[in-house]
Enzyme design. Structure first.
Site, PDB file in Angstrom:
ATOM      1  N   LYS A  78       0.895  -1.086  -0.043  1.00  0.00           N
ATOM      2  CA  LYS A  78      -0.011   0.169   0.100  1.00  0.00           C
ATOM      3  C   LYS A  78       0.858   1.233  -0.012  1.00  0.00           C
ATOM      4  O   LYS A  78       1.991   1.115   0.542  1.00  0.00           O
ATOM      5  CB  LYS A  78      -0.938   0.179   1.261  1.00  0.00           C
ATOM      6  CG  LYS A  78      -2.225   0.713   1.043  1.00  0.00           C
ATOM      7  CD  LYS A  78      -3.341   0.193   0.507  1.00  0.00           C
ATOM      8  CE  LYS A  78      -4.348   1.148   0.323  1.00  0.00           C
ATOM      9  NZ  LYS A  78      -5.701   0.421  -0.326  1.00  0.00           N
ATOM     10  N   GLY A 180     -20.275   6.295  -0.838  1.00  0.00           N
ATOM     11  CA  GLY A 180     -19.503   6.685  -2.056  1.00  0.00           C
ATOM     12  C   GLY A 180     -19.383   5.646  -3.197  1.00  0.00           C
ATOM     13  O   GLY A 180     -20.347   5.214  -3.518  1.00  0.00           O
ATOM     14  N   VAL A 182     -18.200   2.670  -3.300  1.00  0.00           N
ATOM     15  CA  VAL A 182     -18.537   1.265  -3.093  1.00  0.00           C
ATOM     16  C   VAL A 182     -19.818   1.162  -2.578  1.00  0.00           C
ATOM     17  O   VAL A 182     -20.717   0.646  -3.128  1.00  0.00           O
ATOM     18  CB  VAL A 182     -17.715   0.605  -1.983  1.00  0.00           C
ATOM     19  CG1 VAL A 182     -17.932  -0.710  -1.685  1.00  0.00           C
ATOM     20  CG2 VAL A 182     -16.160   0.622  -2.720  1.00  0.00           C
TER      21      VAL A 182
HETATM   22  P1  NAD Z   1     -15.211   6.775  -1.438  1.00  0.00           P
HETATM   23  O1  NAD Z   1     -14.395   7.639  -0.704  1.00  0.00           O
HETATM   24  O2  NAD Z   1     -15.683   6.738  -2.684  1.00  0.00           O
HETATM   25  O3  NAD Z   1     -16.520   6.531  -0.374  1.00  0.00           O
HETATM   26  C1  NAD Z   1     -16.521   6.756   1.054  1.00  0.00           C
HETATM   27  C2  NAD Z   1     -17.586   7.683   1.465  1.00  0.00           C
HETATM   28  O4  NAD Z   1     -17.643   7.682   2.725  1.00  0.00           O
HETATM   29  C3  NAD Z   1     -17.434   8.976   0.964  1.00  0.00           C
HETATM   30  O5  NAD Z   1     -18.614   9.466   0.190  1.00  0.00           O
HETATM   31  C4  NAD Z   1     -17.409   9.893   2.333  1.00  0.00           C
HETATM   32  O6  NAD Z   1     -18.021  11.092   2.073  1.00  0.00           O
HETATM   33  C5  NAD Z   1     -18.089   8.801   3.282  1.00  0.00           C
HETATM   34  N1  NAD Z   1     -18.017   9.002   4.513  1.00  0.00           N
HETATM   35  C6  NAD Z   1     -16.676   9.279   5.365  1.00  0.00           C
HETATM   36  N2  NAD Z   1     -16.821   9.344   6.777  1.00  0.00           N
HETATM   37  C7  NAD Z   1     -18.055   9.151   6.864  1.00  0.00           C
HETATM   38  C8  NAD Z   1     -18.888   8.835   8.088  1.00  0.00           C
HETATM   39  N3  NAD Z   1     -18.480   8.994   9.234  1.00  0.00           N
HETATM   40  N4  NAD Z   1     -20.161   8.472   7.969  1.00  0.00           N
HETATM   41  C9  NAD Z   1     -20.861   8.454   6.713  1.00  0.00           C
HETATM   42  N5  NAD Z   1     -20.266   8.489   5.488  1.00  0.00           N
HETATM   43  C10 NAD Z   1     -18.598   8.837   5.726  1.00  0.00           C
HETATM   44  O7  NAD Z   1     -14.478   5.495  -0.934  1.00  0.00           O
HETATM   45  P2  NAD Z   1     -14.674   3.989  -1.852  1.00  0.00           P
HETATM   46  O8  NAD Z   1     -13.984   3.724  -2.764  1.00  0.00           O
HETATM   47  O9  NAD Z   1     -16.127   3.926  -1.833  1.00  0.00           O
HETATM   48  O10 NAD Z   1     -14.040   3.120  -0.477  1.00  0.00           O
HETATM   49  C11 NAD Z   1     -14.860   2.911   0.909  1.00  0.00           C
HETATM   50  C12 NAD Z   1     -14.020   2.116   1.474  1.00  0.00           C
HETATM   51  O11 NAD Z   1     -13.835   0.812   1.052  1.00  0.00           O
HETATM   52  C13 NAD Z   1     -12.697   2.510   1.799  1.00  0.00           C
HETATM   53  O12 NAD Z   1     -12.420   2.093   3.261  1.00  0.00           O
HETATM   54  C14 NAD Z   1     -11.834   1.692   1.072  1.00  0.00           C
HETATM   55  O13 NAD Z   1     -10.740   1.597   1.431  1.00  0.00           O
HETATM   56  C15 NAD Z   1     -12.649   0.378   0.860  1.00  0.00           C
HETATM   57  N6  NAD Z   1     -12.336  -0.355  -0.295  1.00  0.00           N
HETATM   58  C16 NAD Z   1     -12.546   0.244  -1.396  1.00  0.00           C
HETATM   59  C17 NAD Z   1     -12.318  -0.479  -2.714  1.00  0.00           C
HETATM   60  C18 NAD Z   1     -12.532   0.025  -3.953  1.00  0.00           C
HETATM   61  O14 NAD Z   1     -12.705  -0.570  -5.031  1.00  0.00           O
HETATM   62  N7  NAD Z   1     -12.892   1.330  -4.240  1.00  0.00           N
HETATM   63  C19 NAD Z   1     -11.893  -1.786  -2.678  1.00  0.00           C
HETATM   64  C20 NAD Z   1     -11.667  -2.511  -1.351  1.00  0.00           C
HETATM   65  C21 NAD Z   1     -11.785  -1.752  -0.158  1.00  0.00           C
END
Ligand code: NAD
Length: 344
Positions: A78, A180, A182
């Site tokens: 990472k 977001g 996911v």
């Molecule tokens: P993203 O930034 O698109 O979405 C995260 C969302 O969470 C944002 O809209 C943000 O405003 C919201 N958020 C933050 N704090 C919050 C809270 N306290 N309460 C409510 N909402 C809150 O990120 P993503 O790509 O959707 O990833 C989400 C999670 O999944 C992360 O932890 C990431 O590491 C993990 N993940 C993502 C992927 C991927 O393919 N994108 C793969 C594996 C793991």
């Protein structure tokens, strides 16, 4: 990017530190036993370098577990960048990050994560070929989060089947923290199968978008504690902890966020509450699985979707180990990952 130093650690192969002007970056390589270490770049406003290092170490370990349990020939790594993506991200910084990745000679393959988009990867790719998840116009698969969401969706169905005898979402309630990339994709999949979806986000636009699709919106401080069949953390890690667990009112926890448990021991508290936890590194592997299809060349949507479907079987195997061998679900997931990581 100027590489400051490369340090070997007890549980990680090494950690490299780099910087460009005022911005610092850390690449943590947990393991390359199964193949090159793969994991995204996270750009985040960390409050200190120690906090960023801690995150890089935990996230790179999670990537090792995820790829190993998913049967991929990839290791765990990472990159974290200390900075505000809205203020500190520039073309120069992205090019420097490309140099940083390239300097490791393919030991680490980078991808997107919070704060870094597929478009940013296109800039990074000007300086390194060790990058996946490139935009479609560059022959890449673009954003991999729909595949992560699909894997979480399959995991939820498998957990429902284990608990209720049917994978059906009709009449089931799922609460999603974070709407977001996911969480938003997951909400749409769940709604299309007749689930009642509760959701929350700290960004008003995301809430508006989700509300327009049929998600019932709750304030961020309330979403974890809604009565529901499934709680799906899809924002940040550490949200399941000693403070939140006693207030949970769900039957299953299954989400996309990495490192949802603040500590491994939290799984015992969940067991006591009768909550079935599906380890994040098993449920959220859809993104890395689809990226592995891109790495093989000739990526197609169908091939990626087919591969992600394998998550159903792995969650099924996890629940079998849990039921028949008496291991808690975290232990069961770790057994599946370490069988490959520590095998010959
Ligand atoms: P993203 O930034 O698109 O979405 C995260 C969302 O969470 C944002 O809209 C943000 O405003 C919201 N958020 C933050 N704090 C919050 C809270 N306290 N309460 C409510 N909402 C809150 O990120 P993503 O790509 O959707 O990833 C989400 C999670 O999944 C992360 O932890 C990431 O590491 C993990 N993940 C993502 C992927 C991927 O393919 N994108 C793969 C594996 C793991």
């Amino acid at each position: 990017m100027v590489v400051l130093e490369k340090i070997k650690l007890e549980k990680h192969e090494f950690v490299a530190f780099g910087w460009k002007d005022k911005v610092r970056a850390i690449i943590a390589i947990h393991s390359t036993k199964l193949g090159p270490a793969c994991g995204g770049i996270r750009m985040w406003n960390y409050s200190s370098e120690e906090e960023a290092l801690e995150d890089a170490l935990r996230l790179s370990l999670a990537m090792s577990l995820k790829s190993a349990a998913a049967g991929l020939n990839l290791g765990g790594g990472k990159c974290v960048v200390i900075g505000d993506p809205n203020k500190d991200k520039s073309e120069e910084l992205l090019l420097a990050l490309g140099d940083f990745v390239q300097s490791l000679g393919g030991t680490y393959i980078t991808a997107e994560d919070i704060g870094i988009t597929s478009q940013d990867l296109a800039v990074i790719a000007q300086r390194t070929r060790y990058v996946v998840g490139l935009p479609e116009y560059m022959g890449g698969m673009g954003d991999c989060s729909p595949y992560t969401a699909l894997g979480v969706f399959y995991s939820i169905q498998t957990a429902l089947e284990f608990l209720y005898g049917s994978p059906s979402l009709l009449g089931k309630t799922v609460a999603i923290q974070g709407l977001g990339k996911v969480g938003g994709n997951l909400a749409e999949l769940l709604l299309s199968k007749g689930a009642r979806v509760l959701g929350s986000d700290t960004i008003e636009e995301r809430c508006e978008w989700a509300r327009s699709r049929g998600v019932e919106i709750f304030p961020p401080q309330e979403i974890l504690f809604q009565p529901c069949d499934v709680l799906s953390p899809c924002a940040l890690g550490g949200v399941i902890n000693e403070g939140t667990i006693p207030q949970l009112r769900c039957k299953i926890i299954c989400g996309g966020a990495n490192n949802q448990l603040e500590k491994d021991e939290d799984v015992y508290l969940l067991e006591k509450m009768g909550i079935l936890y599906i380890p994040d590194f098993i449920a959220n592997a859809g993104g890395i699985i689809s990226l592995s299809v891109e790495m093989e060349g000739n990526f197609t949507l169908e091939r990626a979707k087919e591969r992600v479907k394998g998550i159903k079987e792995r969650v099924g195997e996890l629940l079998r180990i849990h039921k028949e061998e008496g291991a808690n679900t975290l232990e069961a997931g770790l057994r599946m990952a370490y069988a490959r990581l520590e095998g010959d």
